[in-house]
Scaffold this motif. Structure first.
Motif, short mmCIF file in Angstrom:
data_model
loop_
_atom_site.label_atom_id
_atom_site.label_comp_id
_atom_site.label_asym_id
_atom_site.label_seq_id
_atom_site.Cartn_x
_atom_site.Cartn_y
_atom_site.Cartn_z
N MET A 1 0.82 -1.20 0.00
CA MET A 1 0.00 0.00 0.00
C MET A 1 0.86 1.25 0.00
SD MET A 1 -3.12 -0.71 -0.34
CE MET A 1 -3.78 0.92 0.02
N MET A 2 2.00 1.19 0.68
CA MET A 2 2.89 2.35 0.74
C MET A 2 3.54 2.62 -0.62
SD MET A 2 6.05 3.12 3.36
CE MET A 2 4.91 3.00 4.75
N SER A 3 4.01 1.57 -1.28
CA SER A 3 4.69 1.77 -2.57
C SER A 3 3.71 2.13 -3.68
CB SER A 3 5.50 0.53 -2.96
OG SER A 3 4.68 -0.61 -3.02
N LEU A 4 2.44 1.80 -3.52
CA LEU A 4 1.44 2.21 -4.51
C LEU A 4 1.35 3.72 -4.60
CD1 LEU A 4 -1.60 -0.20 -4.01
CD2 LEU A 4 -0.12 -0.02 -6.01
N ASP A 5 1.66 4.38 -3.50
CA ASP A 5 1.58 5.83 -3.46
C ASP A 5 2.89 6.50 -3.85
OD1 ASP A 5 -0.05 8.15 -2.94
OD2 ASP A 5 1.14 8.49 -1.13
N GLN A 6 3.92 5.70 -4.13
CA GLN A 6 5.18 6.28 -4.55
C GLN A 6 5.02 6.96 -5.89
OE1 GLN A 6 8.06 3.15 -4.42
NE2 GLN A 6 8.25 3.19 -2.19
N ILE B 1 0.73 -2.69 -15.81
CA ILE B 1 1.09 -3.77 -14.91
C ILE B 1 2.39 -3.39 -14.20
CG2 ILE B 1 -0.02 -5.54 -16.32
CD1 ILE B 1 2.78 -6.41 -17.23
N ALA B 2 2.61 -3.98 -13.05
CA ALA B 2 3.83 -3.72 -12.29
C ALA B 2 4.64 -5.00 -12.18
CB ALA B 2 3.50 -3.19 -10.91
N VAL B 3 5.94 -4.88 -12.34
CA VAL B 3 6.84 -5.99 -12.07
C VAL B 3 7.51 -5.70 -10.73
CG1 VAL B 3 7.22 -6.65 -14.45
CG2 VAL B 3 8.63 -4.88 -13.46
N THR B 4 7.61 -6.72 -9.91
CA THR B 4 8.06 -6.50 -8.55
C THR B 4 8.66 -7.79 -7.99
OG1 THR B 4 7.31 -5.85 -6.34
CG2 THR B 4 5.75 -7.06 -7.69
N ARG B 5 9.39 -7.66 -6.93
CA ARG B 5 9.94 -8.84 -6.28
C ARG B 5 8.87 -9.56 -5.48
NH1 ARG B 5 14.55 -8.31 -1.72
NH2 ARG B 5 12.79 -7.27 -0.73
N THR B 6 8.12 -8.80 -4.68
CA THR B 6 7.05 -9.39 -3.88
C THR B 6 5.85 -8.45 -3.87
OG1 THR B 6 7.83 -8.33 -1.83
CG2 THR B 6 8.71 -10.53 -2.34
N THR B 7 4.69 -9.02 -3.65
CA THR B 7 3.48 -8.22 -3.44
C THR B 7 2.52 -8.99 -2.56
OG1 THR B 7 1.61 -7.09 -4.48
CG2 THR B 7 2.39 -9.10 -5.56
N VAL B 8 1.85 -8.29 -1.68
CA VAL B 8 0.88 -8.92 -0.79
C VAL B 8 -0.51 -8.34 -1.04
CG1 VAL B 8 2.56 -9.42 1.01
CG2 VAL B 8 1.41 -7.21 1.01
N LEU B 9 -0.65 -7.58 -2.13
CA LEU B 9 -1.91 -6.89 -2.39
C LEU B 9 -2.85 -7.76 -3.22
CD1 LEU B 9 -0.58 -3.32 -3.26
CD2 LEU B 9 -1.50 -4.14 -1.09
N PRO B 10 -4.12 -7.83 -2.83
CA PRO B 10 -5.09 -8.58 -3.64
C PRO B 10 -5.41 -7.84 -4.94
CG PRO B 10 -6.18 -7.47 -1.80
CD PRO B 10 -4.71 -7.27 -1.61
N GLU C 1 -8.01 -0.94 -8.03
CA GLU C 1 -8.41 0.37 -7.50
C GLU C 1 -7.29 1.39 -7.62
OE1 GLU C 1 -9.57 -0.49 -3.52
OE2 GLU C 1 -11.61 -1.12 -4.06
N SER C 2 -6.05 0.91 -7.63
CA SER C 2 -4.90 1.82 -7.75
C SER C 2 -4.53 2.10 -9.20
CB SER C 2 -3.69 1.23 -7.02
OG SER C 2 -3.20 0.10 -7.72
N GLY C 3 -5.19 1.41 -10.14
CA GLY C 3 -4.89 1.64 -11.55
C GLY C 3 -4.00 0.58 -12.17
N LEU C 4 -3.67 -0.47 -11.42
CA LEU C 4 -2.84 -1.55 -11.93
C LEU C 4 -3.71 -2.76 -12.29
CD1 LEU C 4 0.11 -1.47 -9.35
CD2 LEU C 4 0.25 -0.82 -11.77
N GLU C 5 -3.45 -3.33 -13.45
CA GLU C 5 -4.19 -4.52 -13.85
C GLU C 5 -3.63 -5.77 -13.17
OE1 GLU C 5 -6.91 -4.61 -15.56
OE2 GLU C 5 -6.88 -2.44 -15.90
N ALA C 6 -2.34 -5.76 -12.92
CA ALA C 6 -1.72 -6.92 -12.28
C ALA C 6 -0.35 -6.54 -11.74
CB ALA C 6 -1.58 -8.07 -13.29
N ALA C 7 0.13 -7.35 -10.81
CA ALA C 7 1.49 -7.21 -10.29
C ALA C 7 2.15 -8.57 -10.42
CB ALA C 7 1.47 -6.75 -8.84
#
Length: 256
Positions: A178-183, A201-210, A216-222
């Motif tokens: 949730m914090m990095s979504l606001d970065q 879409i976002a590429v990331t090492r880890t994510t815990v977001l449903p 809701e944040s504008g991302l289709e997938a992580a």
């Protein structure tokens, strides 16, 4: 909040003028666009000390060649006004527990300065004019822009044009929460892509977001771009080549 060190309400931005005189190229027809990066500063004088030292007060054309075209600062500073309820005195004065009469006096002083330089007493209520202790007012009054580092680079790369013709935008961060979504990078790109109707879409090492929070944040997938534990530690940088190697297959194969 108790301050330590010099009082920023009596400090002057004049020393910045000396730096600009040494660093800025002389004004000429071929002078390239220049950028000044500032965030936390020890003054709150609305940039008056700097403007006076540059000969801008009263005749803004004289030293304008020494001013940068762009002030790059933090997102919080870009949103900060100089005067009024969202201004420097109102926000910081309340944090300090400043006497209301003193707050009114300081805010009026900045309003008077805004009326003297741009010629509009309400000029200081505009977002960005309070950036860098009010240096934003001077730069914006002379036609410059106040922006963030990531937004400046996106504009420089003409990202809006690229996004408008793209099928997919790929952004990323080390760990998505949730914090990095606001970065700034992630939020700016999702906003720009959303306006163009392009999925992100976002590429990331880890994510815990449903998925719902991502949407809701504008991302289709992580999507993770490497097995757990197969990424450098917190203090290790990922090279551009490695990031590209892992990200390109994701961008090429992703679909709705």
């Amino acid at each position: 909040m108790t301050r330590t060190g010099p009082d920023p309400w009596t400090a002057s931005s004049a020393p910045l003028a000396g730096c600009l005189k040494q660093l800025m190229p002389a004004q000429s027809a071929s002078r390239r666009s220049t950028v000044l990066e500032l965030a936390g500063v020890p003054w709150r004088d609305g940039g008056r000390g700097m403007a006076t030292a540059l000969g801008l007060a009263g005749s803004p054309g004289n030293g304008s060649g020494l001013l940068p075209d762009t002030l790059v600062t933090t997102r919080e500073e870009v949103e900060r006004a100089l005067t009024g309820l969202r201004g420097l005195v109102s926000l910081e004065g309340r944090e300090e527990g400043m006497d209301p009469a003193r707050m009114l006096e300081l805010d009026q002083r900045l309003c008077d300065w805004a009326a003297e330089l741009p010629g509009d007493p309400d000029a200081g209520t505009v977002s960005g004019t309070g950036a860098a202790g009010g240096v934003g007012l001077v730069i914006s009054a002379l036609g410059g822009q106040i922006t963030t580092g990531s937004r400046y680079l996106l504009d420089l790369a003409e990202a809006e044009t690229t996004i408008s013709s793209a099928d997919l935008v790929v952004t990323g961060c080390r760990d998505l929460s949730m914090m990095s979504l606001d970065q700034e990078v992630v939020s700016t790109l999702t906003m720009m892509a959303g306006q163009a109707g392009v999925p992100v879409i976002a590429v990331t090492r880890t994510t815990v977001l449903p998925a719902r929070q991502l949407r809701e944040s504008g991302l289709e997938a992580a999507l993770p771009i490497g097995p757990e534990g197969d990424f450098p530690g917190p203090d290790d940088a990922v090279t551009a080549a490695e990031l590209t190697r892992r990200t390109v297959p994701v961008a090429r194969t992703w679909h709705w």
